[in-house]
Design an enzyme around this catalytic site. Structure first.
Site, mmCIF file in Angstrom:
data_model
loop_
_atom_site.group_PDB
_atom_site.id
_atom_site.type_symbol
_atom_site.label_atom_id
_atom_site.label_comp_id
_atom_site.label_asym_id
_atom_site.label_seq_id
_atom_site.Cartn_x
_atom_site.Cartn_y
_atom_site.Cartn_z
ATOM 1 N N LYS B 82 43.829 42.106 39.614
ATOM 2 C CA LYS B 82 44.014 40.718 39.142
ATOM 3 C C LYS B 82 44.485 40.719 37.691
ATOM 4 C CE LYS B 82 41.288 36.419 38.859
ATOM 5 N NZ LYS B 82 39.976 35.842 39.148
ATOM 6 N N SER B 157 39.909 31.795 41.980
ATOM 7 C CA SER B 157 41.034 32.052 41.120
ATOM 8 C C SER B 157 41.759 33.355 41.454
ATOM 9 C CB SER B 157 40.584 32.089 39.666
ATOM 10 O OG SER B 157 39.644 33.108 39.498
ATOM 11 N N SER B 181 35.276 32.888 42.778
ATOM 12 C CA SER B 181 36.701 33.208 42.739
ATOM 13 C C SER B 181 37.131 34.432 43.519
ATOM 14 C CB SER B 181 37.148 33.387 41.290
ATOM 15 O OG SER B 181 37.023 32.162 40.626
#
Lengths: 486, 487
Positions: B82, B157, B181
Site C-alpha cells: 500500500k 482505504s 481499512s
C-alpha cells in the site's frame, strides 16, 4: 540602571517565576541516535526520526532520563514513578513534526528547591524532559533551517513564582547553573544557547493576594541580561500601574543594546497547543531501583560538596564558589585532598597552594584543571613533603615552578637542581651546631629557661640561609641540637 | 523447469516452494505477474507505481541467493505494498499531492522482513489519501475499481491492495487498517484480509494516521499463506516502542486442518445489532453460523452495546490523532510548496491547502476541533474514556469465547460516485459512509486481531459480488483457526 532593590520600598511587589531550558550533556538526541556534538555543517546530525519523515517513530533513550534523575535528586524533587510524554502542537518550520514531544500534565518529577545563601528557598514547581526544535537562520530575504538541534534532549526547570528580588532571581539562576555543571547534567554554555532563561514577571499590590498581569521575557542567555531585563521590566510595569494604566499580557524580548524589553507578541489568551498523550511512546517508568543506581553513580551533590569545602577544607565563600563553579577544579581539589589527607597538611595550606600558587600556574599556561601542567598526584607528593618538614615552603614554590616548566616529578626536579633532602637538612644541622658552639652565652641563657634567645639563633639562621630555611624546621632542629649540646 | 499454469491461483507458499525446489525461478514468477499487470491495472486502477526493471533486479537477486543455498520462506513471492508503507527508493505518496515526488530513504520494518524472506515488492497500491476513507475514492490517482464489478468501489482505504489480490495479480499484499481499512476492502473484493492485534507488527515505516489504532494488515487468497507470513512479519523491532508481537505463536498445522470444531464456543450477533445489514449479506452470515453449528461449534447470540458507540468514538479519536500526525506536512522539508509565499504562515497554509484532498482536510479540521481548548474535554477526553469501556467489552467477550463472529461490511460496495480523477470526488452523504465501519472499528478500538473471510456470492444488479464476514479473537492464531472452520 536602578536595581530591583529600589523597588522594595514601593507599594508594588514583584512576583517572578523562572523557566530554564537546559540542554542535556548526552551523546545522542532524545529519541534517536543522532549525535549532539556541535556539527561542522548544518543538517549533518540528522536522521529520518529527528527530521520527522513520514513513517518514523520516536524511541526514548535512557541517558537523558538518567541526567534528569540526577538533577531531580539534587534539588530534592519528588520523582514520579510513572510519567507520560505528550505532543505539543504548533506550526513552525524548525519543528519538523508540527509538534514537540514534551511532558505536560504528568512530568517525571515535581517540587524540589534551591536554597540561596541568605537562606531563602526558591521552590521548584516541576522539571520535565522534552526535545528541542531546530534553528532558524535569517539572512537577508531568505531564511534557512538547521535541524542539527532538533531532537536534542532538554530539561525544562520551572520555579514557582515565589521570587520577589532581582538579586534572588540571579542567584537562583547562578546556583542552578553551577549545579547542572557540577552534576554533569549540562555544560550550561549560555552563549551557545544550552542554558536559556525565560522570566515571568508581574507586580502585585503589597499585602494583596491578587496577582497582577504577567509578562514573559524570553530567551535570555546571560545572567547580566536577566538582571537588566528584569529590573527594567519591573520598573516599566510599576510606571504603568502608578500612572493608572494597566499592564497588557505580552511576550517580550530583551534588547541588550537599549536595555529595554520589547513586545514580541501580544498574548490574547494562552496559546492552544492541543496537547495529546504521545501514542508512539509507552509511559516512562522510573523505579526506586533506577533512582538508587543513579544516586550512587552521580557526582557529589552540590549541597554536600559545599559543606565539605566549608567545614572540612576551611574554604571561604568566594573560594567555595570558585571551586564549585569549575568541575575540573573540584575534581582536582578533592583528589589532592585525598592524597594528602594523612600527611598533616593543614586545610588552609592546601587552599593556599591550590587556589593560589597552582591556580596562577594553570592560568599562566592557559590550561584547565583537567589538563593542568602538574598532575594532582605530583602536587600531592610535593605537599606531603612540605607537611613532613622535608621541604621549606619557599623551596617548594621553586620546585613547583620547575615542575610546571619541565613536567618533571618532585624527585626529578630535586635531583636536577642538586638538592638532596638529606643533604639540605645536614647542612642545616651543621650550621646550627656551629652557631651553638659560637654562642655559649645564649646557650646558657636558654638552659636557664629564657626562650627568647631562640629568636637570636633563628635570626642568625635566617640570615645565613638567606631566608631559604623553613622556620619550623629550623626551630625544631635548633631545639633538638640545643638539648643535645654539651 | 515446471510450467506455471495459472499464476492467479497459485498460493504464496506454492510459489516459494517452487523456487526453493528449482521448479521455477523468482524471475519467471515476476515476469508472469508483470505480463498481467497492465490488464489488471486498466481494469481496477489498483496501482500507483511499478518498475519492471527494479522488480526483475530484485527477483534475480533472490534467485542468486537461493542458488547460493539461502533458505527463504517467501522466495520469489511477488507482493504489492500500500502506498502509505515505505519501501526504500520507491515513492511514498499516500496518494495525495502533498508528498508528490517524495521517495522514502528507508523501508518499513515489515517490508524489510519480507524482503529478507525473499518476497518481491513489485508495485505500490492505490489507497485513499492518507488511508482516510472506506471507498478508495479520495485518492489523487483516481478510484480503485472492484475487480468483480468495475462500476463499484473496491473499498478503502486499502482498496488497491485488495483489488490486486482479488484480481489475482499477486497472492499477498500489505495494507493498513485503522478502522477497517483492510477488512472492508477484503470483503468487497472477495478475499481474506487480516488486521493483527495492535502491536503485533512493527509500525515503523507506516505513515501514521491514527497511531493508537493503526496496524499493517495482510491480504491473501489462501489462509495458509497468512500462517506462513505472520511469524515472519511480526518479529521484534526495537525502533517501535509499541511493538508487542503476536499474542500467541501460530501453529501452521492447526491452521491447515479443521481443528476439533466442537471444542470451540463463539458469539454471534443478535438481531438488534444486524438491522442495518443488507438482506443478502445477512443471509450469508446466518448460513455460516448454521454451518458452524452443524460442525459442532457452540454459538451463543449476544447483543453488543459497544457497537453502537464505536463509530463516534472512533472518529473523534482517529481524527484527533490524524490531525496531529499530519502536522508534519508543511511543505518545508519535502513535497510541493507554493511558488510564492509572503510569510512562513503563508507557505505552510499554501502547501497544505493545495496538497491535501477534501476528505483529509475534513478530518484534520474535525481532529483539530476535538482537541482544541474548551472542547477537548467534551469530545476527545470523553472519547478516550468511552474507548476504554468499548475495549473492555470486546476483550471480555474474546476472553470468555474463542471468537466473535460479525459481518464485515453492512452493505455491498457502492457504485463509484463521479468519474472524477482529480482526487476529491465527494461521495454524497459522507457521514453515512462513515457508517460502513460499524462492525470493524471495534477491533481497532480494543486492539484485538480481526479478519474478514469470504463467505459466498450473490447476484446484484447483474454482477456477481462477493460477501465477507469477520472473526475477532484474542490472538492471531485463534483468528486463523476459526477462519479455517469458516472456509
Amino acid at each position: 540602571m536602578i536595581q530591583g532593590e529600589a523597588v522594595a520600598t514601593n507599594r508594588y511587589q514583584p512576583v517572578v517565576g523562572l523557566e530554564v531550558h537546559c540542554q542535556l550533556l548526552t551523546e545522542h538526541k532524545l529519541f534517536c541516535g543522532c549525535s549532539t556534538t556541535k556539527a561542522d555543517s548544518p543538517n549533518q546530525n540528522t536522521c529520518a526520526i529527528c527530521l520527522g519523515l513520514p513513517g518514523v517513530l520516536p524511541v526514548l533513550r535512557r541517558d537523558p532520563v538518567e541526567l534528569g534523575i540526577r538533577l531531580a535528586l539534587a534539588v530534592g524533587a519528588e520523582m514520579q514513578e510513572w510519567s507520560v510524554f505528550a505532543r505539543k502542537h504548533y506550526f513552525y518550520p524548525d519543528l519538523p513534526k508540527g509538534y514537540q514531544i514534551t511532558q505536560y500534565d504528568r512530568p517525571y518529577c515535581r517540587g524540589g528547591f534551591i536554597r540561596l545563601q541568605s537562606g531563602t528557598q526558591v521552590r521548584l514547581s516541576r522539571i520535565h524532559l522534552e526535545e528541542d526544535a531546530g534553528k532558524s537562520i535569517h539572512e537577508g530575504a531568505s531564511s534557512y533551517i538547521d535541524y542539527n538541534r532538533a531532537g536534542v534532549p532538554l530539561l525544562e526547570i520551572v520555579s514557582e513564582p515565589c521570587i520577589s528580588e532581582v538579586s534572588d532571581a540571579v542567584e537562583y539562576l547562578r546556583t542552578l547553573h553551577s549545579w547542572v555543571r557540577a552534576l554533569g547534567v549540562s555544560d550550561g554554555n549560555m552563549e551557545e544557547g544550552n542554558f536559556r532563561v525565560d522570566v515571568n514577571v508581574s507586580l502585585r499590590l503589597r499585602g494583596a493576594s491578587e496577582l497582577g498581569t504577567r509578562c514573559e521575557i524570553k530567551n535570555l542567555n546571560s545572567f547580566r541580561h536577566v538582571e537588566r531585563a528584569l529590573s527594567y521590566e519591573i520598573l516599566r510595569q510599576q510606571d504603568l500601574l502608578e500612572s493608572g494604566s494597566k499592564v497588557d499580557a505580552a511576550t517580550l524580548l530583551f534588547d541588550p543594546a537599549s536595555g529595554k524589553t520589547q513586545v514580541m507578541r501580544i498574548k490574547e489568551a494562552s496559546a492552544d497547543y492541543r496537547y495529546l498523550d504521545e501514542p508512539d511512546l509507552n509511559p516512562l517508568r522510573i523505579t526506586r531501583d533506577w533512582v538508587d543506581r543513579v544516586s550512587t553513580r552521580m557526582p557529589t551533590l552540590p549541597e554536600v560538596l559545599r559543606t565539605r569545602l566549608s567545614e572540612e577544607f576551611g574554604l571561604q565563600e568566594d573560594e567555595i564558589r570558585l571551586v564549585m563553579n569549575d568541575p575540573a577544579l573540584t575534581r582536582y581539589y578533592l583528589s589532592v585532598a585525598a592524597l594528602t589527607s594523612a600527611s598533616g597538611l593543614r586545610p588552609r595550606q592546601l587552599a593556599g597552594w591550590i587556589l593560589g600558587d597552582l591556580m596562577a600556574i594553570v592560568r599562566r599556561h592557559d590550561r584547565t584543571f583537567d589538563t593542568a601542567p602538574i598532575p594532582s598526584e605530583e602536587i600531592a607528593d610535593l605537599l606531603c613533603r612540605v607537611a613532613r618538614g622535608e621541604l621549606s615552603g619557599k623551596l617548594a614554590k621553586e620546585i613547583l615552578s620547575a615542575m610546571a616548566e619541565t613536567g618533571d616529578s618532585v624527585a626529578k626536579v630535586l635531583e636536577r637542581s642538586g638538592l638532596s633532602l638529606k643533604r639540605a637538612s645536614q647542612d642545616l644541622v651543621s650550621m646550627i651546631d656551629d652557631l651553638i658552639r659560637a654562642s655559649p652565652a645564649e646557650v646558657a641563657e636558654f638552659r636557664k629557661g629564657k626562650a627568647k634567645v631562640l629568636g637570636h639563633f633563628m635570626g642568625q639562621i635566617m640570615r645565613q640561609t638567606r631566608g631559604q630555611a623553613d622556620p619550623q624546621e629550623c626551630e625544631s632542629l635548633l631545639l633538638a641540637r640545643l638539648k643535645a649540646a654539651p | 523447469m515446471a510450467q506455471i499454469e495459472d499464476i492467479s491461483t497459485l498460493s504464496a507458499r506454492t510459489m516459494a516452494q517452487g523456487v526453493a525446489s528449482g521448479s521455477w525461478t523468482a524471475e519467471s514468477l515476476v515476469r508472469r505477474v508483470l505480463d498481467r499487470l497492465d490488464d489488471v491495472q486498466r481494469r481496477t486502477n489498483c496501482l500507483t507505481y511499478w518498475n519492471s526493471v527494479e522488480a526483475l533486479e530484485r527477483a534475480k537477486s533472490v534467485d542468486d541467493k537461493v542458488r547460493g543455498g539461502a533458505v527463504m520462506p517467501l522466495a520469489g513471492v511477488p507482493i504489492v505494498v500500500k502506498d502509505n508503507i515505505a519501501v526504500a527508493g520507491q515513492p511514498l505518496t499516500c496518494s495525495p499531492k502533498i508528498l508528490a515526488g517524495y521517495r522514502s530513504p528507508f523501508s518499513s520494518t515489515v517490508v524489510q522482513l519480507l524482503i529478507k524472506s525473499g518476497a518481491i515488492p513489485l508495485a505500490r497500491a492505490n489507497c485513499d489519501e492518507f488511508a482516510m476513507g472506506s471507498t478508495n475514492e479520495t485518492s489523487a490517482y483516481g478510484p480503485v475499481r472492484n475487480p468483480w464489478d468495475a462500476t463499484r468501489v473496491a473499498g478503502g482505504s486499502s482498496g488497491g491492495s485488495a483489488a490486486a489480490v482479488g484480481a489475482g495479480l499477486v497472492p499477498l499484499a500489505l495494507g493498513s487498517d485503522t478502522g477497517g481499512s483492510v477488512r472492508l476492502p477484503a470483503a468487497y473484493c472477495g478475499i481474506i484480509g487480516l488486521k493483527p492485534g495492535y502491536g503485533a507488527l512493527s509500525r515503523l515505516g507506516l505513515v501514521a494516521y491514527g497511531s493508537s489504532l493503526d496496524q499493517i494488515g495482510v491480504f491473501a487468497r489462501d489462509l495458509n499463506d497468512l500462517s506462513l507470513v505472520l511469524p515472519i512479519v511480526s518479529q521484534a523491532d526495537p525502533l517501535d516502542a509499541t511493538w508487542t508481537g503476536l499474542r500467541a505463536p501460530i501453529d501452521e498445522g492447526a491452521v491447515r486442518t479443521k481443528s476439533a470444531a466442537s471444542s470451540f464456543k463463539m458469539v454471534s450477533l443478535a438481531t438488534s445489532n444486524l438491522e442495518e445489514v443488507d438482506a443478502s449479506i445477512r443471509a450469508a452470515y446466518d448460513e455460516k453460523i448454521r454451518q458452524l453449528k452443524d460442525l459442532g461449534v457452540a454459538i451463543e447470540e449476544r447483543s453488543i452495546p459497544a457497537l453502537r458507540r464505536g463509530i463516534a468514538t472512533y472518529y473523534v479519536l482517529a481524527t484527533a490523532e490524524a490531525a496531529s500526525n499530519l502536522s508534519r506536512f508543511d511543505g518545508v522539508r519535502y513535497g510541493p510548496r507554493p511558488s510564492v509565499s509572503r510569510s512562513v504562515v503563508g507557505l505552510i497554509e499554501g502547501a497544505r491547502d493545495q496538497g491535501f484532498g477534501l476528505e483529509v482536510k475534513r478530518r484534520i479540521a474535525l481532529g483539530t476541533f476535538v482537541l482544541s481548548a474548551g472542547y477537548q474535554d467534551a469530545y476527545y477526553n470523553t472519547a478516550v474514556k468511552l474507548r476504554q469501556s468499548i475495549a473492555r467489552e470486546f476483550c471480555a467477550l474474546v476472553d470468555e469465547f474463542d471468537g466473535l463472529l460479525l459481518p464485515t461490511a453492512p452493505r455491498f460496495p457502492p457504485h463509484i460516485a463521479a468519474e472524477d480523477l482529480s482526487g476529491s470526488s465527494e461521495s454524497t452523504g459522507q457521514v453515512s459512509e462513515y457508517g460502513s465501519d460499524v462492525f470493524t472499528v471495534g477491533a481497532n478500538l480494543s486492539g484485538l486481531p480481526a479478519m474478514s473471510v469470504p463467505i459466498g456470492w450473490t447476484l446484484k444488479d447483474g454482477s456477481r459480488l462477493p460477501m465477507g464476514m469477520q472473526v475477532m479473537a484474542r490472538s492471531e492464531a485463534k483468528v486463523l483457526e476459526i477462519g479455517r472452520l469458516l472456509s
